[in-house]
Scaffold this active site. Sequence first.
Site, PDB file in Angstrom:
ATOM      1  N   GLU A 114      23.811  20.635  -6.668  1.00 42.61           N
ATOM      2  CA  GLU A 114      24.926  21.080  -7.502  1.00 42.61           C
ATOM      3  C   GLU A 114      25.604  22.352  -6.996  1.00 42.61           C
ATOM      4  OE1 GLU A 114      24.401  20.457 -11.821  1.00 42.61           O
ATOM      5  OE2 GLU A 114      22.370  19.816 -11.336  1.00 42.61           O
ATOM      6  N   THR A 138      31.899  18.346  -3.235  1.00 40.56           N
ATOM      7  CA  THR A 138      33.278  18.727  -3.547  1.00 40.56           C
ATOM      8  C   THR A 138      34.000  19.177  -2.280  1.00 40.56           C
ATOM      9  OG1 THR A 138      32.503  19.471  -5.719  1.00 40.56           O
ATOM     10  CG2 THR A 138      34.726  20.102  -5.082  1.00 40.56           C
ATOM     11  N   ARG A 163      31.371  14.527 -11.003  1.00 40.85           N
ATOM     12  CA  ARG A 163      30.218  14.598 -10.107  1.00 40.85           C
ATOM     13  C   ARG A 163      29.431  13.304 -10.134  1.00 40.85           C
ATOM     14  NH1 ARG A 163      24.678  16.327 -10.102  1.00 40.85           N
ATOM     15  NH2 ARG A 163      24.131  17.068  -8.028  1.00 40.85           N
ATOM     16  N   ASP A 180      26.849  14.715   4.696  1.00 35.09           N
ATOM     17  CA  ASP A 180      26.609  15.320   3.382  1.00 35.09           C
ATOM     18  C   ASP A 180      25.243  14.860   2.900  1.00 35.09           C
ATOM     19  OD1 ASP A 180      26.785  16.485   0.873  1.00 35.09           O
ATOM     20  OD2 ASP A 180      27.965  14.850   0.025  1.00 35.09           O
ATOM     21  N   GLN A 219      18.976  18.076  -3.888  1.00 35.84           N
ATOM     22  CA  GLN A 219      17.788  18.258  -4.712  1.00 35.84           C
ATOM     23  C   GLN A 219      16.525  18.095  -3.874  1.00 35.84           C
ATOM     24  OE1 GLN A 219      18.141  15.831  -8.211  1.00 35.84           O
ATOM     25  NE2 GLN A 219      20.012  16.854  -8.864  1.00 35.84           N
TER      26      GLN A 219
END
Length: 455
Positions: A51, A56, A280, A302, A306
């Site tokens: 996050e 993005t 998201r 990418d 986590q």
Amino acid sequence: MGCTASTSAYDDYEDEFLQSRRNNDAIEKQLLMDKQKEKNQVRLLLLGAGESGKSTVLKQLNLLHHGGFSHQERLQYAQVIWADALQSMKILIIQARRLGISLDCDDPEKNRELFECKRVILNTNTLETIDASVAGGSRFLNDYVLKYSERQEKKRRIESTGEAQALDIDVETELLEKHSSDFDYEEISKDLSDSGDDQMFIAIKCDASTKSKSPTSCSKNDVIAMAIEKLWKEDSGIQQCFGRANEFQLEGSSSYYFDNIKKFAQEKYVCTNEDILKGRIKTTGITETDFNIGSSKFKVFDAGGQRSERKKWIHCFQGISAVCFIVALSEYDQMLFEDEKVNRMHESIMLFNTLVNSQWFRDTPFILFLNKTDLFEEKVKRVPIRKYFPSYQGKLGDSKEGIKYFENIFLGLNKTNKPIYVKRTCATDTETMKFVLSAVTDLIIQQNFKKSGII
């Protein structure tokens, strides 16, 4: 006769030899071309904790250099955002009870309309309001459970910390069998009636606001959208709970979803670029995207941030031209999704320290994105940095000093001679990111030229 046969056999052998030689030469030529092509290709790796904003940044690259988003992607995000918006409002209602925050919607005598709005939200099965196949099929269903089911909290913590062997749970099957139990509503819903009048009550209000003649003209999602909007705008307890969202897990763009909830309620709504940048979809595994930027070819990796995803990172470490490490500045007071005992900024610091000094990236330049500066500037005014980082000696509420403080922490971790370039970013701001990404790509191209001996 014997001599003729011998000559023919020799000719056949010679032809086979020449053909084999030609095939070998062709293969070697192709390998050389592929090697040269790979040498000229810029390989950019996006890394960071969960996050932080990696995806993005990739979306912005997509908008700037890859033709933007497809119609199907825009439909998919509309479904995912709607589900997240509804679930986020449920979370606020439930967390308010756990935090001891009094909600206006708790009192049916004083606030009948808000009470009915709460009943609509808590009695709605989120997955029944969306087209799961458009949202992403089984992958969406799995991620939905991992993100929202309380029964998954223990599993997430086990997988993250390694405290015990991970539980063997088929999350999709679990969801399909009993997805209405995303939350334990027993206590929170004990004052709610099962009469079913709630939707009709709100539907009448819905039609009054839209000047429709009949409550039947309101769709189920229209009713839900109105309930979310009224709770968000009129219930002071919901706002108070939202102000303490750092104490629990809440979707980062939930306020944007609530402010625009009516458009997401529309059937077959097609998301705008801004919607997608705010939305998201959890990254799992490693995605590869090719971009043509000027005369250079980029391959951008990418990787899911986590903890459970990081074991996959090593597969894309080789031959990297540059690493973009993204840090969410605004999350200095928040805990990890996968382990709510660990501060998100502490996790980013630990992770950056490991990567920047790794043998894998000994000669690889790093670009540090200090992201979510807009949220950080707003948050430091009400949440002191020193509360979570006692070594901070800057002025209270001073975002510039706060950003510099965290920048120095990360730069101080570098035990190598390689350069680290710092960019302060708001990944959802397209105009700002256009300038930043242009500067970054120029920098990477120059570094790649130096490495290849061209300059």
